[in-house]
Motif scaffolding. Structure first.
Motif, PDB file in Angstrom:
ATOM      1  N   GLY A 179      12.807   6.094  -4.883  1.00  0.00           N
ATOM      2  CA  GLY A 179      12.985   4.676  -4.655  1.00  0.00           C
ATOM      3  C   GLY A 179      11.773   3.848  -4.984  1.00  0.00           C
ATOM      4  O   GLY A 179      11.865   2.670  -5.266  1.00  0.00           O
ATOM      5  N   MET A 180      10.600   4.478  -4.951  1.00  0.00           N
ATOM      6  CA  MET A 180       9.379   3.740  -5.244  1.00  0.00           C
ATOM      7  C   MET A 180       9.291   3.338  -6.702  1.00  0.00           C
ATOM      8  O   MET A 180       8.532   2.467  -7.060  1.00  0.00           O
ATOM      9  N   TYR A 181      10.040   4.011  -7.562  1.00  0.00           N
ATOM     10  CA  TYR A 181       9.912   3.790  -8.997  1.00  0.00           C
ATOM     11  C   TYR A 181      11.078   2.996  -9.551  1.00  0.00           C
ATOM     12  O   TYR A 181      11.277   2.926 -10.745  1.00  0.00           O
ATOM     13  N   VAL A 182      11.856   2.396  -8.657  1.00  0.00           N
ATOM     14  CA  VAL A 182      12.978   1.577  -9.069  1.00  0.00           C
ATOM     15  C   VAL A 182      12.600   0.119  -8.902  1.00  0.00           C
ATOM     16  O   VAL A 182      11.958  -0.257  -7.918  1.00  0.00           O
ATOM     17  N   HIS A 183      12.979  -0.721  -9.876  1.00  0.00           N
ATOM     18  CA  HIS A 183      12.713  -2.160  -9.754  1.00  0.00           C
ATOM     19  C   HIS A 183      13.376  -2.660  -8.478  1.00  0.00           C
ATOM     20  O   HIS A 183      14.530  -2.341  -8.191  1.00  0.00           O
ATOM     21  N   PRO A 184      12.673  -3.460  -7.651  1.00  0.00           N
ATOM     22  CA  PRO A 184      13.220  -3.878  -6.360  1.00  0.00           C
ATOM     23  C   PRO A 184      14.619  -4.455  -6.415  1.00  0.00           C
ATOM     24  O   PRO A 184      15.448  -4.168  -5.569  1.00  0.00           O
ATOM     25  N   ASP A 185      14.918  -5.312  -7.406  1.00  0.00           N
ATOM     26  CA  ASP A 185      16.248  -5.922  -7.457  1.00  0.00           C
ATOM     27  C   ASP A 185      17.329  -4.899  -7.760  1.00  0.00           C
ATOM     28  O   ASP A 185      18.500  -5.128  -7.489  1.00  0.00           O
ATOM     29  N   ARG A 186      16.967  -3.756  -8.352  1.00  0.00           N
ATOM     30  CA  ARG A 186      17.963  -2.725  -8.633  1.00  0.00           C
ATOM     31  C   ARG A 186      18.410  -2.030  -7.351  1.00  0.00           C
ATOM     32  O   ARG A 186      19.400  -1.323  -7.342  1.00  0.00           O
TER      33      ARG A 186
ATOM     34  N   ASN B  15       5.396  -4.351   7.537  1.00  0.00           N
ATOM     35  CA  ASN B  15       6.357  -3.263   7.672  1.00  0.00           C
ATOM     36  C   ASN B  15       5.742  -1.970   7.149  1.00  0.00           C
ATOM     37  O   ASN B  15       5.070  -1.954   6.112  1.00  0.00           O
ATOM     38  N   GLN B  16       5.960  -0.900   7.899  1.00  0.00           N
ATOM     39  CA  GLN B  16       5.565   0.437   7.452  1.00  0.00           C
ATOM     40  C   GLN B  16       6.816   1.298   7.377  1.00  0.00           C
ATOM     41  O   GLN B  16       7.659   1.260   8.267  1.00  0.00           O
ATOM     42  N   SER B  17       6.923   2.054   6.296  1.00  0.00           N
ATOM     43  CA  SER B  17       8.129   2.869   6.120  1.00  0.00           C
ATOM     44  C   SER B  17       7.815   4.061   5.242  1.00  0.00           C
ATOM     45  O   SER B  17       6.732   4.179   4.669  1.00  0.00           O
ATOM     46  N   HIS B  18       8.783   4.935   5.154  1.00  0.00           N
ATOM     47  CA  HIS B  18       8.716   6.072   4.236  1.00  0.00           C
ATOM     48  C   HIS B  18       9.642   5.762   3.069  1.00  0.00           C
ATOM     49  O   HIS B  18      10.855   5.694   3.235  1.00  0.00           O
ATOM     50  N   GLY B  19       9.063   5.556   1.900  1.00  0.00           N
ATOM     51  CA  GLY B  19       9.855   5.175   0.735  1.00  0.00           C
ATOM     52  C   GLY B  19      10.142   3.683   0.732  1.00  0.00           C
ATOM     53  O   GLY B  19       9.745   2.940   1.628  1.00  0.00           O
ATOM     54  N   MET B  20      10.871   3.250  -0.295  1.00  0.00           N
ATOM     55  CA  MET B  20      11.140   1.826  -0.483  1.00  0.00           C
ATOM     56  C   MET B  20      12.390   1.354   0.237  1.00  0.00           C
ATOM     57  O   MET B  20      12.693   0.173   0.230  1.00  0.00           O
TER      58      MET B  20
ATOM     59  N   THR C  11       0.845  -1.193   0.000  1.00  0.00           N
ATOM     60  CA  THR C  11       0.000   0.000   0.000  1.00  0.00           C
ATOM     61  C   THR C  11       0.875   1.236   0.000  1.00  0.00           C
ATOM     62  O   THR C  11       1.753   1.392   0.865  1.00  0.00           O
ATOM     63  N   VAL C  12       0.647   2.096  -0.981  1.00  0.00           N
ATOM     64  CA  VAL C  12       1.433   3.313  -1.127  1.00  0.00           C
ATOM     65  C   VAL C  12       0.492   4.508  -1.042  1.00  0.00           C
ATOM     66  O   VAL C  12      -0.465   4.621  -1.819  1.00  0.00           O
ATOM     67  N   PHE C  13       0.751   5.372  -0.076  1.00  0.00           N
ATOM     68  CA  PHE C  13      -0.026   6.600   0.055  1.00  0.00           C
ATOM     69  C   PHE C  13       0.953   7.744   0.272  1.00  0.00           C
ATOM     70  O   PHE C  13       1.594   7.840   1.317  1.00  0.00           O
ATOM     71  N   GLY C  14       1.095   8.574  -0.760  1.00  0.00           N
ATOM     72  CA  GLY C  14       2.108   9.617  -0.696  1.00  0.00           C
ATOM     73  C   GLY C  14       3.480   8.985  -0.640  1.00  0.00           C
ATOM     74  O   GLY C  14       3.857   8.199  -1.501  1.00  0.00           O
ATOM     75  N   ASN C  15       4.233   9.295   0.424  1.00  0.00           N
ATOM     76  CA  ASN C  15       5.563   8.709   0.595  1.00  0.00           C
ATOM     77  C   ASN C  15       5.550   7.579   1.624  1.00  0.00           C
ATOM     78  O   ASN C  15       6.595   7.052   1.991  1.00  0.00           O
ATOM     79  N   SER C  16       4.358   7.204   2.083  1.00  0.00           N
ATOM     80  CA  SER C  16       4.225   6.140   3.069  1.00  0.00           C
ATOM     81  C   SER C  16       3.962   4.810   2.370  1.00  0.00           C
ATOM     82  O   SER C  16       3.117   4.722   1.476  1.00  0.00           O
ATOM     83  N   VAL C  17       4.686   3.772   2.779  1.00  0.00           N
ATOM     84  CA  VAL C  17       4.577   2.453   2.155  1.00  0.00           C
ATOM     85  C   VAL C  17       4.362   1.397   3.240  1.00  0.00           C
ATOM     86  O   VAL C  17       5.075   1.370   4.240  1.00  0.00           O
TER      87      VAL C  17
END
Length: 553
Positions: free
Chosen positions: A175-182, A133-138, A107-113
């Protein structure tokens, strides 16, 4: 007497131990990864694919853990409309004959993930493993996915891995727009620990002597198709490949490609396919280029031949789709099919033959199932029973086997193969108000590569990253394999496959690429397609083929 009895008891115990060892042979565990649900006000589908790929790569374990293919899971989900929970995941797992099912949401809301992930034991014997897990960004999410996979490996499969080192990127929405493995530091270790001793790390095998694998320099273009043959009559093999409207002719000399010719097409030319074969029998292979005139939306195909000083057209503005097929019992055969309006393929595939002064003319209509086109099939003794049959791709990239008349389907694969970016656009008509993309299937080869007297089916399998075969207007393949299949009495079973190839295999061939008297497996690999803003990137790779050493009787 007593000694005999003791000996008998010992033998009985030994037999019981041996039998218990056989019976305890562990079947590989099957894991189904359900695509994570993405809750966001923007399109983050690439993250869903990336998380799935990341978990798949970390849970797969040769001969121990099999991660089911995405396509099979998608098929099982096609009739599911409710949100996935543990009960529904168990039901899906049972339908797939899986041992474990992984599912979750992001779940992504603004910069909260927020990340929520679970693995359930379909048998119910082990409790679920969950992570939240809750975080800001990926920045914190990706390491958590990595930890989740490691925890599954340790608690469920008894496998210990050395963790990858996660790069310490600053927290940002980027970071949200980067492929996870990258987001993983690829220079860090991710080696599997040896079963001999957990203190040992299994290192990559040492390079063997000889040229087992070869890769060309990068070509700044998107290679759409490729074929090989002796195009200038010098008894050496050349490679011919095409981009959107350009033909390249090279020769592999001492493991280096040297250019022979580069031929430009017209502004409105769109090359669809290229084939190379000596059909007219003059010991110089012709170059068959299927070409679509974009402005007129009609075929304008042509054939080039070497005249001693240059490659000249011996046929121009032909209304045929060309395809040459190497049929085991007959050698190279040329086939053709017409284009219609608005249908991109008219019914009927024909064998074409050279007629001096008249070009290539149809001599016989090929008996095929009605849904097949000139690019989708091959003919040969696939079941090794002395009977020629048809093997083909259907529109959904499943492999099928038909009897020679095409009237009966003998077998269909339960997984996808092939996968192509090369397509023809069928314009709207009276029954359809939207245009449709008709993808041109990959080649199929039938060949006895290992000289054991049995034919193999050689195919390519491209794996998609974003998009899928379900979406006909958008495909993106990120990796690929070339596989050898053989008929085992029940279906086509895997003999071998190449290691994963980074990029999309647009075409491939089996030929004596380096003119050493032995055939190689050759492929064109695209890592970047062309656009109006940038050029593509492609390379040519080849694998040596060795006949296995067999015991002499």
């Amino acid at each position: 007497m007593l000694n005999r009895r003791k000996t008998g008891i010992l033998l009985l115990i030994l037999v019981i131990i041996l039998l218990s060892g056989v019976s305890s042979a562990v079947e590989p565990k099957r894991v189904a990864i359900i695509p994570f649900k993405i809750n966001s006000d923007r399109d983050l589908s690439f993250l869903r694919d990336g998380i799935g790929d990341m978990l798949s790569s970390r849970l797969s374990w040769k001969d121990r853990v099999i991660v089911l293919e995405k396509e099979a899971v998608q098929d099982a989900l096609s009739s599911v409309s409710a949100s996935i929970n543990e009960k529904l995941a168990t039901e899906i797992g049972n339908s797939l004959h899986a041992d474990y099912v992984v599912f979750g949401s992001l779940t992504v809301f603004g910069n909260s993930v927020s990340l929520d992930a679970t693995i359930v034991d379909v048998s119910g014997k082990k409790p679920p493993i969950t992570i939240f897990n809750q975080s800001h960004g990926m920045d914190e999410v990706i390491p958590k996915i990595n930890e989740f996979a490691m925890e599954i490996n340790r608690k469920v499969f008894g496998r210990i891995l050395v963790s990858k080192k996660v790069s310490n990127q600053p927290s940002s929405s980027r970071g949200m727009y980067v492929h996870p493995d990258r987001l993983i530091d690829e220079s860090a270790t991710n080696s599997e620990l040896s079963e001999v001793n957990p203190s040992f790390v299994v290192t990559p095998p040492k390079k063997r002597a000889g040229g087992l694998f070869w890769k060309s320099r990068k070509f700044k273009t998107y290679i759409k198709g490729m074929a090989l043959g002796d195009v200038d009559g010098d008894k050496k093999t050349e490679i011919v490949f095409i981009s959107e409207n350009r033909i390249y002719i090279y020769r592999n000399t001492k493991r280096r490609l040297s250019k022979i010719r580069e031929i430009s097409g017209g502004t409105y030319d769109s090359f669809i396919s290229v084939d190379v074969a000596d059909i007219n029998g003059n010991e110089k292979a012709e170059i068959f280029v299927t070409n679509l005139h974009k402005r007129q939306n009609t075929l304008s195909s042509f054939v080039l031949e070497w005249n001693g000083s240059d490659f000249i057209p011996i046929c121009k503005d032909e209304k045929w789709y060309y395809r040459t097929i190497d049929i085991p019992a007959r050698g190279q055969v040329l086939f053709g099919q017409r284009r219609g309006i608005p249908d991109v393929f008219l019914p009927g595939v024909y064998e074409l033959a050279w007629r001096s002064g008249r070009g290539y003319e149809p001599v016989e209509k090929v008996k095929l199932p009605p849904d097949l086109n000139v690019y989708s099939f091959n003919l040969g003794d696939i079941m090794n029973k002395g009977e020629e049959m048809i093997v083909a791709f259907d529109e959904a990239d499943y492999l099928k086997i038909f009897n020679r008349s095409g009237s009966e389907e003998e077998w269909k694969s339960d997984k996808y193969y092939g996968g192509s970016l090369n397509y023809l656009e069928q314009k709207p008509n009276m029954t359809s108000h939207e245009s449709k993309y008709i993808y041109i299937p990959q080649r199929i080869f039938i060949k006895d590569i290992d000289n054991d007297g049995k034919n193999e089916v050689i195919i390519v399998k491209n794996y998609y990253g974003t998009g899928s075969r379900l979406f006909t207007r958008f495909r993106k393949f990120t990796s690929s394999e070339i596989q050898s299949l053989s008929w085992d009495g029940l279906g086509l079973a895997l003999n071998w496959k190449t290691r994963k190839i980074h990029g999309y295999v647009s075409d491939y061939a089996i030929a004596d690429f380096d003119n050493d008297g032995k055939e190689e497996l050759i492929a064109t690999v695209v890592t970047k397609t062309s656009s109006i803003f940038s050029k593509g990137n492609s390379s040519i790779i080849s694998y040596d083929l060795f006949e296995p050493q067999r015991n002499k009787v």
